[in-house]
Design a protein around this motif. Sequence first.
Motif, PDB file in Angstrom:
ATOM      1  N   ASP B 118       0.816  -1.223   0.000  1.00  0.00           N
ATOM      2  CA  ASP B 118       0.000   0.000   0.000  1.00  0.00           C
ATOM      3  C   ASP B 118       0.850   1.274   0.000  1.00  0.00           C
ATOM      4  O   ASP B 118       0.317   2.373   0.122  1.00  0.00           O
ATOM      5  N   HIS B 119       2.167   1.135  -0.152  1.00  0.00           N
ATOM      6  CA  HIS B 119       3.030   2.320  -0.151  1.00  0.00           C
ATOM      7  C   HIS B 119       2.948   3.023  -1.508  1.00  0.00           C
ATOM      8  O   HIS B 119       2.882   2.354  -2.540  1.00  0.00           O
ATOM      9  N   PRO B 120       2.951   4.375  -1.518  1.00  0.00           N
ATOM     10  CA  PRO B 120       2.789   5.079  -2.806  1.00  0.00           C
ATOM     11  C   PRO B 120       3.915   4.828  -3.803  1.00  0.00           C
ATOM     12  O   PRO B 120       3.717   5.022  -4.999  1.00  0.00           O
ATOM     13  N   ALA B 121       5.085   4.385  -3.339  1.00  0.00           N
ATOM     14  CA  ALA B 121       6.163   4.099  -4.288  1.00  0.00           C
ATOM     15  C   ALA B 121       6.272   2.601  -4.593  1.00  0.00           C
ATOM     16  O   ALA B 121       7.219   2.170  -5.248  1.00  0.00           O
ATOM     17  N   HIS B 122       5.307   1.812  -4.126  1.00  0.00           N
ATOM     18  CA  HIS B 122       5.417   0.357  -4.318  1.00  0.00           C
ATOM     19  C   HIS B 122       5.575  -0.005  -5.794  1.00  0.00           C
ATOM     20  O   HIS B 122       6.490  -0.724  -6.183  1.00  0.00           O
ATOM     21  N   GLU B 123       4.670   0.526  -6.607  1.00  0.00           N
ATOM     22  CA  GLU B 123       4.683   0.179  -8.030  1.00  0.00           C
ATOM     23  C   GLU B 123       5.957   0.713  -8.706  1.00  0.00           C
ATOM     24  O   GLU B 123       6.535   0.053  -9.570  1.00  0.00           O
ATOM     25  N   TRP B 124       6.382   1.895  -8.302  1.00  0.00           N
ATOM     26  CA  TRP B 124       7.603   2.477  -8.872  1.00  0.00           C
ATOM     27  C   TRP B 124       8.801   1.541  -8.643  1.00  0.00           C
ATOM     28  O   TRP B 124       9.561   1.254  -9.562  1.00  0.00           O
ATOM     29  N   PHE B 125       8.960   1.051  -7.419  1.00  0.00           N
ATOM     30  CA  PHE B 125      10.097   0.170  -7.140  1.00  0.00           C
ATOM     31  C   PHE B 125       9.932  -1.200  -7.790  1.00  0.00           C
ATOM     32  O   PHE B 125      10.905  -1.768  -8.289  1.00  0.00           O
ATOM     33  N   ARG B 126       8.704  -1.721  -7.804  1.00  0.00           N
ATOM     34  CA  ARG B 126       8.485  -3.028  -8.438  1.00  0.00           C
ATOM     35  C   ARG B 126       8.931  -2.956  -9.910  1.00  0.00           C
ATOM     36  O   ARG B 126       9.690  -3.784 -10.393  1.00  0.00           O
ATOM     37  N   THR B 127       8.474  -1.905 -10.590  1.00  0.00           N
ATOM     38  CA  THR B 127       8.814  -1.730 -12.001  1.00  0.00           C
ATOM     39  C   THR B 127      10.302  -1.469 -12.173  1.00  0.00           C
ATOM     40  O   THR B 127      10.936  -1.981 -13.096  1.00  0.00           O
ATOM     41  N   ARG B 128      10.875  -0.647 -11.282  1.00  0.00           N
ATOM     42  CA  ARG B 128      12.294  -0.317 -11.381  1.00  0.00           C
ATOM     43  C   ARG B 128      13.165  -1.566 -11.279  1.00  0.00           C
ATOM     44  O   ARG B 128      14.085  -1.761 -12.060  1.00  0.00           O
TER      45      ARG B 128
END
Lengths: 201, 201
Positions: B118-128
Amino acid sequence: MSDTRRGPYAKSARRQAEIVASATSVFSARGYRGGSLREIAKQLDLSLTSVVHHFPSKSALLVAVLESADSAHADSFQADSQDKGVAYAVLQYVRRNVERPEMLRLLALMAAESSAPDHPAHEWFRTRYEQTIRMLALALRRDQQEGRVANPRDPHGIAESLVALWDGLQLQWLIDPGRRDLVAAMTSALQDLLGPQSLPE
Amino acid sequence: MSDTRRGPYAKSARRQAEIVASATSVFSARGYRGGSLREIAKQLDLSLTSVVHHFPSKSALLVAVLESADSAHADSFQADSQDKGVAYAVLQYVRRNVERPEMLRLLALMAAESSAPDHPAHEWFRTRYEQTIRMLALALRRDQQEGRVANPRDPHGIAESLVALWDGLQLQWLIDPGRRDLVAAMTSALQDLLGPQSLPE
């Protein structure tokens, strides 16, 4: 802490364990700096005074949380590594760790947060890494002598790499648990680092 | 963003860069959840309204901070790896990274924090992580074909180990910079993982 004990000491121990469990979930969700004793107390329907009675400061509570997260399974690691080598012992540890992702998330978060020298857990983590690497280096030297580990490099350097792989693969798994098999990734990484004889058949 | 431009656009770009720099230091010190737009505004002697004019939400600002932390030097990585192989390119990157420990601390902290779904950067790091590993796997396959990388394993798995070593050794260095030489540790780890031919003489 045994639940079968009675009387005020047992009650106090139970209460402390409850506070540590609540702090674990609050610090996991918000970090140490984002979490508050007030929120931890509220989760347990306790007064702030009652939490402070057991843990006089937030940093004292953090150390109790870290000790409790870290101590689980440490003994069996020593026995496993003497018996079947470092690679086997690490994999057993990893197999147990995948059952407790919240605890791993907390340790990863606290390790990163605590890298700032003014963080209350800075010294705890510095010492923890130093001791873990030293302990692994001793076990790796024994494995080298017994022909289990093919990598001829200084065991202290191999131990640093081993801890790094462990932390790093764990982080990748925490970020994307659905895509990754942590035990399989760690098995391949250990064989690359230590050689094919490092794991028992 | 060039400082030689004039007029309102240049001013706005400068202001945005200042806000990103202030947010970088606040999030590094307190984590994303512990940091506030109010504190970021206060550091710059700005009103909260003026920060919100540039970044409508704390999570929008976080993404800008991460993009800015991550984008530095990405282009030269591609050129270095085509020219002299993955191990050389990684080491060049690490050499530049040791100049900016605060940025590394922020990325390490945000990666751990963001592993919660639920962290706002979760998707950013997953993709990174996904993209970095895919990009490295392609470059490693080329290095295998050219005889630079001796490890015959699936390059995607090697890339996962490489990223893990990188994250993990960086974390050890952040926790104890005085004791550790990050570039030396990474050089040995790369030679273990990729073989002795992986680095140019």
